[in-house]
Design a protein around this motif. Sequence first.
Motif, mmCIF file in Angstrom:
data_model
loop_
_atom_site.group_PDB
_atom_site.id
_atom_site.type_symbol
_atom_site.label_atom_id
_atom_site.label_comp_id
_atom_site.label_asym_id
_atom_site.label_seq_id
_atom_site.Cartn_x
_atom_site.Cartn_y
_atom_site.Cartn_z
ATOM 1 N N LYS A 1 0.823 -1.216 0.000
ATOM 2 C CA LYS A 1 0.000 0.000 0.000
ATOM 3 C C LYS A 1 0.857 1.266 0.000
ATOM 4 O O LYS A 1 0.331 2.359 -0.194
ATOM 5 C CB LYS A 1 -0.907 -0.005 1.226
ATOM 6 C CG LYS A 1 -1.857 -1.193 1.282
ATOM 7 C CD LYS A 1 -2.689 -1.154 2.543
ATOM 8 C CE LYS A 1 -3.621 -2.365 2.638
ATOM 9 N NZ LYS A 1 -4.430 -2.346 3.886
ATOM 10 N N GLU A 2 2.146 1.185 0.288
ATOM 11 C CA GLU A 2 3.007 2.363 0.402
ATOM 12 C C GLU A 2 3.402 2.873 -0.985
ATOM 13 O O GLU A 2 3.627 2.075 -1.910
ATOM 14 C CB GLU A 2 4.280 2.036 1.202
ATOM 15 C CG GLU A 2 4.030 1.656 2.650
ATOM 16 C CD GLU A 2 3.606 0.208 2.783
ATOM 17 O OE1 GLU A 2 3.189 -0.199 3.864
ATOM 18 O OE2 GLU A 2 3.702 -0.540 1.755
ATOM 19 N N ASP A 3 3.520 4.233 -1.053
ATOM 20 C CA ASP A 3 3.950 4.866 -2.302
ATOM 21 C C ASP A 3 5.469 5.046 -2.226
ATOM 22 O O ASP A 3 5.982 6.054 -1.697
ATOM 23 C CB ASP A 3 3.246 6.209 -2.482
ATOM 24 C CG ASP A 3 3.529 6.818 -3.846
ATOM 25 O OD1 ASP A 3 4.374 6.263 -4.593
ATOM 26 O OD2 ASP A 3 2.915 7.859 -4.159
ATOM 27 N N ILE A 4 6.186 4.068 -2.714
ATOM 28 C CA ILE A 4 7.642 4.095 -2.594
ATOM 29 C C ILE A 4 8.233 5.291 -3.341
ATOM 30 O O ILE A 4 9.197 5.913 -2.898
ATOM 31 C CB ILE A 4 8.237 2.770 -3.115
ATOM 32 C CG1 ILE A 4 7.829 1.634 -2.179
ATOM 33 C CG2 ILE A 4 9.757 2.861 -3.211
ATOM 34 C CD1 ILE A 4 8.377 0.284 -2.591
ATOM 35 N N LYS A 5 7.672 5.649 -4.450
ATOM 36 C CA LYS A 5 8.181 6.781 -5.220
ATOM 37 C C LYS A 5 8.095 8.079 -4.421
ATOM 38 O O LYS A 5 9.062 8.858 -4.358
ATOM 39 C CB LYS A 5 7.395 6.902 -6.522
ATOM 40 C CG LYS A 5 7.899 8.023 -7.427
ATOM 41 C CD LYS A 5 7.122 8.057 -8.738
ATOM 42 C CE LYS A 5 7.644 9.180 -9.631
ATOM 43 N NZ LYS A 5 6.888 9.257 -10.900
ATOM 44 N N ALA A 6 6.926 8.300 -3.796
ATOM 45 C CA ALA A 6 6.760 9.530 -2.996
ATOM 46 C C ALA A 6 7.678 9.512 -1.787
ATOM 47 O O ALA A 6 8.272 10.547 -1.405
ATOM 48 C CB ALA A 6 5.304 9.672 -2.559
ATOM 49 N N ILE A 7 7.800 8.334 -1.143
ATOM 50 C CA ILE A 7 8.674 8.241 0.038
ATOM 51 C C ILE A 7 10.123 8.487 -0.360
ATOM 52 O O ILE A 7 10.879 9.194 0.328
ATOM 53 C CB ILE A 7 8.512 6.860 0.705
ATOM 54 C CG1 ILE A 7 7.093 6.712 1.267
ATOM 55 C CG2 ILE A 7 9.548 6.662 1.793
ATOM 56 C CD1 ILE A 7 6.786 5.321 1.793
ATOM 57 N N THR A 8 10.521 7.899 -1.509
ATOM 58 C CA THR A 8 11.891 8.103 -1.980
ATOM 59 C C THR A 8 12.154 9.572 -2.273
ATOM 60 O O THR A 8 13.200 10.128 -1.912
ATOM 61 C CB THR A 8 12.132 7.261 -3.242
ATOM 62 O OG1 THR A 8 11.882 5.886 -2.935
ATOM 63 C CG2 THR A 8 13.569 7.420 -3.733
ATOM 64 N N LYS A 9 11.205 10.233 -2.936
ATOM 65 C CA LYS A 9 11.383 11.650 -3.265
ATOM 66 C C LYS A 9 11.475 12.504 -2.007
ATOM 67 O O LYS A 9 12.316 13.406 -1.908
ATOM 68 C CB LYS A 9 10.229 12.129 -4.139
ATOM 69 C CG LYS A 9 10.392 13.571 -4.609
ATOM 70 C CD LYS A 9 9.288 13.971 -5.561
ATOM 71 C CE LYS A 9 9.504 15.401 -6.046
ATOM 72 N NZ LYS A 9 8.442 15.828 -6.980
ATOM 73 N N ALA A 10 10.613 12.212 -1.018
ATOM 74 C CA ALA A 10 10.654 12.988 0.227
ATOM 75 C C ALA A 10 11.983 12.792 0.945
ATOM 76 O O ALA A 10 12.581 13.755 1.471
ATOM 77 C CB ALA A 10 9.492 12.580 1.131
ATOM 78 N N ALA A 11 12.476 11.533 0.991
ATOM 79 C CA ALA A 11 13.744 11.268 1.659
ATOM 80 C C ALA A 11 14.895 11.946 0.930
ATOM 81 O O ALA A 11 15.816 12.490 1.549
ATOM 82 C CB ALA A 11 13.989 9.768 1.755
ATOM 83 N N ARG A 12 14.860 11.943 -0.402
ATOM 84 C CA ARG A 12 15.919 12.609 -1.160
ATOM 85 C C ARG A 12 15.852 14.122 -1.024
ATOM 86 O O ARG A 12 16.885 14.807 -0.998
ATOM 87 C CB ARG A 12 15.826 12.202 -2.631
ATOM 88 C CG ARG A 12 16.312 10.774 -2.882
ATOM 89 C CD ARG A 12 16.181 10.364 -4.328
ATOM 90 N NE ARG A 12 16.771 9.035 -4.545
ATOM 91 C CZ ARG A 12 16.690 8.371 -5.682
ATOM 92 N NH1 ARG A 12 16.011 8.905 -6.718
ATOM 93 N NH2 ARG A 12 17.254 7.176 -5.803
ATOM 94 N N LEU A 13 14.645 14.662 -0.954
ATOM 95 C CA LEU A 13 14.512 16.113 -0.718
ATOM 96 C C LEU A 13 15.120 16.500 0.626
ATOM 97 O O LEU A 13 15.784 17.539 0.758
ATOM 98 C CB LEU A 13 13.040 16.528 -0.778
ATOM 99 C CG LEU A 13 12.446 16.740 -2.161
ATOM 100 C CD1 LEU A 13 10.948 16.980 -2.065
ATOM 101 C CD2 LEU A 13 13.114 17.919 -2.860
ATOM 102 N N ALA A 14 14.872 15.684 1.653
ATOM 103 C CA ALA A 14 15.442 15.970 2.975
ATOM 104 C C ALA A 14 16.959 15.888 2.918
ATOM 105 O O ALA A 14 17.670 16.704 3.540
ATOM 106 C CB ALA A 14 14.887 14.987 4.007
ATOM 107 N N SER A 15 17.495 14.907 2.195
ATOM 108 C CA SER A 15 18.951 14.789 2.060
ATOM 109 C C SER A 15 19.507 15.969 1.276
ATOM 110 O O SER A 15 20.595 16.480 1.583
ATOM 111 C CB SER A 15 19.301 13.478 1.365
ATOM 112 O OG SER A 15 18.839 12.374 2.128
ATOM 113 N N MET A 16 18.763 16.390 0.224
ATOM 114 C CA MET A 16 19.187 17.566 -0.525
ATOM 115 C C MET A 16 19.147 18.825 0.346
ATOM 116 O O MET A 16 20.000 19.707 0.233
ATOM 117 C CB MET A 16 18.277 17.733 -1.751
ATOM 118 C CG MET A 16 18.753 18.797 -2.753
ATOM 119 S SD MET A 16 18.262 20.459 -2.293
ATOM 120 C CE MET A 16 16.485 20.285 -2.281
#
Length: 812
Positions: free
Chosen positions: A566-581
């Motif tokens: 049920k998880e949106d891996i794409k959105a989670i990945t983007k959010a995690a990368r934004l935080a790293s950025m």
Amino acid sequence: MGDSCCSTQLIDGDGVFNVSGVENFVKTVKLGDCGLSYAVVSIMGPQSSGKSTLLNHLFMTNFREMDAFKGRSQTTKGIWLARCVDIEPCTIVMDLEGSDGRERGEDDTAFEKQSALFALAVSDIVLINMWCHDIGREHAANKPLLKTVFQVMMRLFSPRRTTLLFVIRDKTKTPLENLEPILKEDIQKIWDSVRKPHEYKDTPLSEFFNVEIVALSSFEEKEEQFKKQVASLRQSFFHSIAPGGLAGDRRGVVPASGFSFSAQQIWKVIKENKDLDLPAHKVMVATVRCEEIANEKIASFCANEEWCYLEEAVQKGVLLGFGRKLSSILDNCLRGYDMEAVYFDDGVRTSKRQQLESRLLQLVHPAYHSLLGHLRSKTLEDLKVAFEKALERGEGFAVAARDCTESFMLVFDEGCKDAAVEQADWDSSKVREKLQRDIDSHIASVRSAKLSELVSSFQDKLNKALAEPVEALLDAASDDTWPAIRRLLQRETKSALSDFSHAVSSFNIDQVYVEKLLAKLEDYARSVVELKAKEEAGRILIRMKDRFSTLFSRDSDSMPRVWTGKEDIKAITKAARLASMKLLSVMAAVRLDDEKDSVENTLTLALVDVANSATTSRGIQSIDPLASSSWEDVPPTKTLITPVQCKSLWRQFKAETEYTVTQAIAAQEANKRNNNWLPPPWAIAAMLILGFNEFMTLLRNPLYLAVLFVAFLLGKALWVQLDISGEFRNGALPGILSLSTKFFPTVMNILKKLAEQGQQPVAPMARRTPELDSKSFPNGVHNSLASSEASSNVTSSDSGAEYTSPVKQRSD
């Protein structure tokens, strides 16, 4: 009153003009501020005629007076200068050495003439002190002296009208009006007998001199009357330079600021005039013998055992009583000279005695100087020890330095007094100044060391207060990171500077230097933050991966994620990368000056939104904003990570985190496969086609539906009780094994429950149905089953509950 007159020796007995003393006198009495509003008064007369006594009563000065009980002798030597007290305008008075004294002798009258001529040339008013019974005499009335002085004055100086005030002492019964003509006649005769230059040949006495006469009673016999007469005479000197005053003629007066130079030049001219130099022939007689005696005394002094002991002792260290012992040895030597030279000419004897004394002092001066050196060294060492102890006791630096300096300078001064030789007027000020410089140098070095320790201590405090909090704030990496760091830096710096200012106040140092130290401390605080930011920038890749791992693998409640599909891996990945950025953009530059920059926007467009920007450009090649070694809005000195380095770090970051994302996608796909129990669509379609006859059979016989319904309920209860979906989540084989162990106990438990319920009455069963224990069937399975049975078998009527079967209800 005597202290305010500032008496100073103008010319000593040898005719040496005291230049420094006169200049100091002029500064002390502020004579230079008077302009032309000042007057000069002098007095001349025979030795021991009461000149100094008259001046002290007349002008409230403190000239040395003769002690009559010790005999009549010379009291004033040379010429002395003082300021008249409480007389306007400013009036200065000169006390001249008495004439006709036995100390100078009958042949040594040059100084008398020189001093008299000097007084007439410098003064506005000249008091001529004479005894009443000397009027009419030749030498006692100073007639030869005045004649010589008048003659030379006419030749050396320009005419200047000076007031000659004859003061007749110890006035007798002879009326003053009878004495006055005699004096004026004598003065006129002296003037007429003087050989005058051609230009002054017919000049009357009144052009040069204004003659005044006053008489005073005896000071010893009629003291009160003498004082009243002196007080009356004192009034004549008030406003003396006003028209009609005693010093009314101001021709040729020099400004007060030039008095010292003018008097010095006048004395120089008088000394160089050979007409006034009358040497005595008998001086030549005693010269050789007095010099021989002096040489004998020098040899005797050098062989003196006590002196040899003192000379040796002072080479080793401080010797108490040095001055007293050496003065006694010198005094014995000089007394021996006086006894042997007593019959020789007084002038020669005195001159040679002075030479002997000077030679003796030259011999002992190295020992005296060595003693002062030891005293200085010992004082300095003792001060260092005492100063260190005072600081250890917690005294303020400035207070301890001042107290120790004053205390040990007094010790040194006492040591200098103990070492002073009575016959010498040696100045220890140079050694004292050197000691003061050494003390100041030591205190300065200690101050520098203490200030360095204090600065280091506050730097350590700032390092502890800033390093770890800055590291934590940078690790958080949000929009408020650098504002928070600035607030932290400002708060800690302000606190440290305030405490440092309070601590350094005890040093009593220059405020400019304090400001430099404060600025240095403030710069250090900024350097701590910048250094910590550089350290964190060096670990940026590790920080970025940690942040990505944390945000990607855990949910908002910090619980580990379960990839159920049920998880949106794409959105989670983007959010995690934004935080790293975000972390990368925060660490890219030092922002302690609250200046805006576009680092984050540039990184976002170039790294995170690169697909959108590529789509927007639609094939048009754009310039890479990270293809640069510097940021547009950030100076190189504040850059921690350049754009090129950011691009390289991001590429490496994505490569190292790609595996984590791939693993999550694989886990999600596996979970989906394990949870999909439905058959394929073609199987469902085949079942519908092939099972149509069976379905129609069920519709024709509703009893089969009841049996299937009960079977469905029992199957659902087993599903829930056995948690079949949970067991198969870990794999097919582990699920089958686990279910095989739990199946039989679960079936027996359900049958037992049904048997217990079948033994109870029906009516109570209906009433208790909503209250069945849910613990036997988790997730409400038991309740739903009971509710279904109740809804199938019970109907309501007006008279009460009624039991019917489903078949009967259908037929009805």
